[in-house]
Design a protein around this motif. Structure first.
Motif, PDB file in Angstrom:
ATOM      1  N   ARG A  14       0.849  -1.208   0.000  1.00  0.00           N
ATOM      2  CA  ARG A  14       0.000   0.000   0.000  1.00  0.00           C
ATOM      3  C   ARG A  14       0.875   1.245   0.000  1.00  0.00           C
ATOM      4  N   SER A  18       1.259   4.192  -2.836  1.00  0.00           N
ATOM      5  CA  SER A  18       1.005   5.570  -2.440  1.00  0.00           C
ATOM      6  C   SER A  18       2.227   6.445  -2.724  1.00  0.00           C
ATOM      7  N   ARG A  21       2.374   7.152  -6.391  1.00  0.00           N
ATOM      8  CA  ARG A  21       1.404   8.193  -6.772  1.00  0.00           C
ATOM      9  C   ARG A  21       1.903   9.579  -6.377  1.00  0.00           C
ATOM     10  N   ALA A  25       2.889  12.604  -8.837  1.00  0.00           N
ATOM     11  CA  ALA A  25       2.253  13.916  -8.751  1.00  0.00           C
ATOM     12  C   ALA A  25       3.285  15.037  -8.679  1.00  0.00           C
ATOM     13  N   ARG A  91       6.227  21.332   7.011  1.00  0.00           N
ATOM     14  CA  ARG A  91       4.859  21.194   6.496  1.00  0.00           C
ATOM     15  C   ARG A  91       4.600  19.826   5.883  1.00  0.00           C
ATOM     16  N   PHE A  92       5.584  19.364   5.068  1.00  0.00           N
ATOM     17  CA  PHE A  92       5.398  18.092   4.368  1.00  0.00           C
ATOM     18  C   PHE A  92       5.903  16.921   5.217  1.00  0.00           C
ATOM     19  N   PRO A 100       1.154   5.820   8.949  1.00  0.00           N
ATOM     20  CA  PRO A 100       1.411   4.564   9.652  1.00  0.00           C
ATOM     21  C   PRO A 100       2.073   3.487   8.783  1.00  0.00           C
TER      22      PRO A 100
ATOM     23  N   ALA B  84       0.498  21.081   4.404  1.00  0.00           N
ATOM     24  CA  ALA B  84       1.181  20.979   3.110  1.00  0.00           C
ATOM     25  C   ALA B  84       0.229  21.126   1.926  1.00  0.00           C
ATOM     26  N   GLU B  85       0.690  21.882   0.922  1.00  0.00           N
ATOM     27  CA  GLU B  85      -0.103  22.034  -0.307  1.00  0.00           C
ATOM     28  C   GLU B  85       0.275  20.905  -1.265  1.00  0.00           C
ATOM     29  N   ASN B  87       0.083  18.310  -4.349  1.00  0.00           N
ATOM     30  CA  ASN B  87      -0.353  18.419  -5.745  1.00  0.00           C
ATOM     31  C   ASN B  87      -1.346  17.290  -6.078  1.00  0.00           C
ATOM     32  N   MET B  88      -2.467  17.275  -5.359  1.00  0.00           N
ATOM     33  CA  MET B  88      -3.496  16.240  -5.563  1.00  0.00           C
ATOM     34  C   MET B  88      -4.856  16.843  -5.256  1.00  0.00           C
ATOM     35  N   TYR B  93      -6.203  12.651  -2.329  1.00  0.00           N
ATOM     36  CA  TYR B  93      -5.340  12.629  -1.144  1.00  0.00           C
ATOM     37  C   TYR B  93      -5.936  11.672  -0.100  1.00  0.00           C
ATOM     38  N   VAL B  95      -8.028   9.199  -0.588  1.00  0.00           N
ATOM     39  CA  VAL B  95      -7.960   7.798  -1.038  1.00  0.00           C
ATOM     40  C   VAL B  95      -6.526   7.278  -0.901  1.00  0.00           C
ATOM     41  N   ASN B  96      -5.575   8.113  -1.310  1.00  0.00           N
ATOM     42  CA  ASN B  96      -4.170   7.695  -1.317  1.00  0.00           C
ATOM     43  C   ASN B  96      -3.616   7.448   0.085  1.00  0.00           C
ATOM     44  N   TYR B  97      -3.932   8.351   1.019  1.00  0.00           N
ATOM     45  CA  TYR B  97      -3.336   8.234   2.353  1.00  0.00           C
ATOM     46  C   TYR B  97      -4.273   7.620   3.389  1.00  0.00           C
ATOM     47  N   ARG B  99      -5.900   4.989   3.376  1.00  0.00           N
ATOM     48  CA  ARG B  99      -5.794   3.532   3.496  1.00  0.00           C
ATOM     49  C   ARG B  99      -4.818   3.089   4.595  1.00  0.00           C
ATOM     50  N   PHE B 100      -3.948   4.003   5.066  1.00  0.00           N
ATOM     51  CA  PHE B 100      -2.986   3.619   6.107  1.00  0.00           C
ATOM     52  C   PHE B 100      -3.601   3.612   7.500  1.00  0.00           C
TER      53      PHE B 100
END
Lengths: 290, 274
Positions: A14, A18, A21, A25, A91-92, A100, B84-85, B87-88, B93, B95-97, B99-100
């Motif tokens: 998973r 992710s 993706r 992006a 931020r990121f 997790p 965070a900005e 790019n999605m 976002y 759906v992508n994250y 799932r964890f």
């Protein structure tokens, strides 16, 4: 710590998807540009040819091989910063660290993405475009794909030993064989990617410049450290070079095993450096704080 | 349950948290208040495992947060003050994250985004700061984690959004979840936070429920001056005066007045609630 907290195949799968993706992006446009660099150069060369000589002609194979190498180098040096450089930004990085998945899974994913996935996709698109152009335009000569073996041999032999040379001095064939182990080159390519990935996650700013400086500093240290081991061989090699007046002398020179030992040293050096880089990336992520 | 024992943290020579001990129970929405630089964000990041304590320990359900074990991370969501900005699109976002987090609910995310009047199909790097914050708030609540730590969640939200935020927190938070919300905007959260933690430089001045506070302190909104008031302030249409609740009168806690009272009478309040 439970095993499930270190690695879980489902969770890794998973996370990897992710990560892919997220990387797509952030980097798809640059990656597309790099992958299509061959097409851009081809069109540019044809247009220049038409404008200045009035003749149709694309870049020759040697030049295309060169630009392919340069494009892959650009990919390896820019992709880690663009995809993973943000982990050091609050931020990121904060939301990324809070996903997790284990540190091992996150590092494994970024390493696989950097050394396999991105180069394979970008290189694949590049080579497919090159093959397509050569299928359409017969003036381009052979495509790069079937010449990969040739490309490999170009690097290890034909640049310094022609068939004539090998016929005249059989020892050269032995010499070429000693440095024909593909791993000698693959570990260098992996090393470049890992250096830039480590730079992306370790340095907070000036990631590329600081990575290059760190690389040079590390190389200098290794060179200095290697000098006592290699100097004996180089002295002997230099002495015999001056007395290279016959095929036997050349044969004796190459039978010294200097290249075999140099290749072995290079392999050990690169493998150790790559393992150190992997450890550095892992511990950086493990101890990253925001 | 979160157990903090003798926690200490410093940035170089500058000590931020010193010998902090407290317990955060489940099913409560804690308000974390304090002046600038007292360590509210530091405490949240320590709880989230984004920093390593210099002294003492933090335990969340038996886990040490700094180890960042996936089994604990899947029970925590930390909403940082700087978001965070990505790019999605917001929905991508999620759906992508999402799932964890095992209990993440995409429908709930879409619903909360609706409540907060946010577009799920808008790209997150084209959102205003407020819209972005609302997207992350929706995501945080949709993760259905046992622990949610929010740092200044109402910063950047417009007036209607602040009300929507309160509504969303009350409606969509799991009953057994523990929320710890750090804020300067106490009025934005006045009716939802309980208990209240007030941090001071290197110290916890107060960690008490609204009920305990109103038992021990009296908040008088009349214009009559009370003798022995610990704090008094003009508010539109009246005064608010805080005094010791010696006669066990009932009153509504004014958090801003409480905060100022605590700061003016640190030792008295600490002694009163210890």
């Amino acid at each position: 710590m439970k095993t499930n907290d270190i690695f879980n195949l489902n969770r890794f799968g998973r996370y990897f998807v992710s990560d892919f993706r997220n990387c797509t992006a952030n980097y798809w446009l640059s990656m597309l540009l790099i992958s299509l660099m061959g097409v851009v150069i081809y069109i540019g060369t044809v247009l220049m040819g038409l404008a200045f000589t009035g003749e149709w002609g694309g870049p020759d194979k040697t030049f295309r091989v060169f630009t392919f190498g340069v494009s892959m180098f650009v990919l390896m040096t820019t992709m880690p910063v663009k995809c993973y450089g943000k982990v050091t930004e609050k931020r990121f990085g904060t939301s990324w660290l809070m996903i997790p998945a284990s540190t091992f899974e996150k590092v494994l994913s970024m390493v696989l993405m950097t050394i396999f996935v991105a180069p394979l996709i970008s290189g694949g698109i590049y080579l497919a475009c090159d093959a397509f152009l050569c299928a359409v335009d017969k003036t381009c000569g052979a495509a790069i794909i079937p010449s990969l073996k040739e490309l490999y041999q170009f690097f290890i032999s034909s640049s310094f030993a022609t068939e004539g040379d090998i016929e005249q001095f059989p020892a050269i064939a032995h010499f070429v064989k000693e440095i024909s182990n593909p791993w000698l080159y693959v570990d260098d390519v992996i090393g470049i990617s890992l250096w830039f990935l480590a730079g992306a996650v370790v340095f907070k700013s000036g990631k590329t410049a600081k990575t290059i400086l760190a690389f040079f500093a590390f190389s200098m240290i290794i060179s200095i450290a290697a000098t006592p081991f290699m100097s004996t061989y180089f002295k002997e090699f230099a002495m015999r070079m001056t007395a290279m007046d016959s095929a036997e002398a050349v044969d004796r020179l190459f039978n010294l095993g200097i290249m075999r030992h140099a290749a072995l040293f290079d392999t050990i050096n690169d493998t150790v450096a790559n393992l150190l880089l992997l450890a550095c990336i892992f511990f950086r992520i493990k101890t990253l704080k925001h | 349950m979160i157990s903090i024992k003798n926690l200490g943290f410093s940035y170089g020579e500058g000590i931020v948290l010193k010998d902090i001990t407290m317990t955060l129970e489940e099913g409560r929405i804690y308000g974390l208040l304090g002046e600038n630089g007292v360590g509210k964000t530091t405490l949240l990041t320590l709880l989230s495992g984004l920093k390593d304590p210099k002294a003492g320990s933090i335990e969340i359900d038996g886990h040490t947060p700094y180890k960042r074990e996936p089994s604990l991370l899947s029970e925590i969501y930390y909403l940082c003050d700087e978001v965070a900005e990505v790019n999605m699109k917001a929905i991508d976002y999620a759906v992508n994250y999402g799932r964890f987090w095992e209990k993440f609910n995409l429908d709930k995310f879409v619903e909360i985004m609706g409540v907060l009047e946010n577009d799920i199909n808008q790209k997150m790097n084209r959102m205003s700061f407020g819209q972005l914050k609302k997207t992350y708030i929706s995501f945080a609540l949709a993760c259905n984690t046992r622990y949610i730590f929010m740092d200044e969640p109402t910063n950047g939200l417009d007036i209607p959004s602040k009300a929507q935020f309160r509504k969303a927190v009350m409606k969509y938070t799991r009953e057994d979840s523990t929320l710890l919300i750090s804020t300067h905007q106490v009025r934005d959260l006045e009716n939802i936070i309980d208990p209240i933690i007030i941090l001071d430089k290197q110290d916890v001045l107060l960690n008490a429920s609204i009920e305990e506070i109103s038992k021990k302190l009296h908040f008088d909104y009349s214009s009559e001056k009370r003798e022995g008031a610990l704090y008094s302030e003009m508010i539109p249409g009246a005064n608010v005066q805080v005094s010791l609740n010696t006669e066990e009168e009932e009153s509504k806690v004014n958090i801003e007045a409480l905060f100022n009272t605590v700061h003016m009478h640190k030792e008295l309040i600490k002694g009163l609630f210890s």
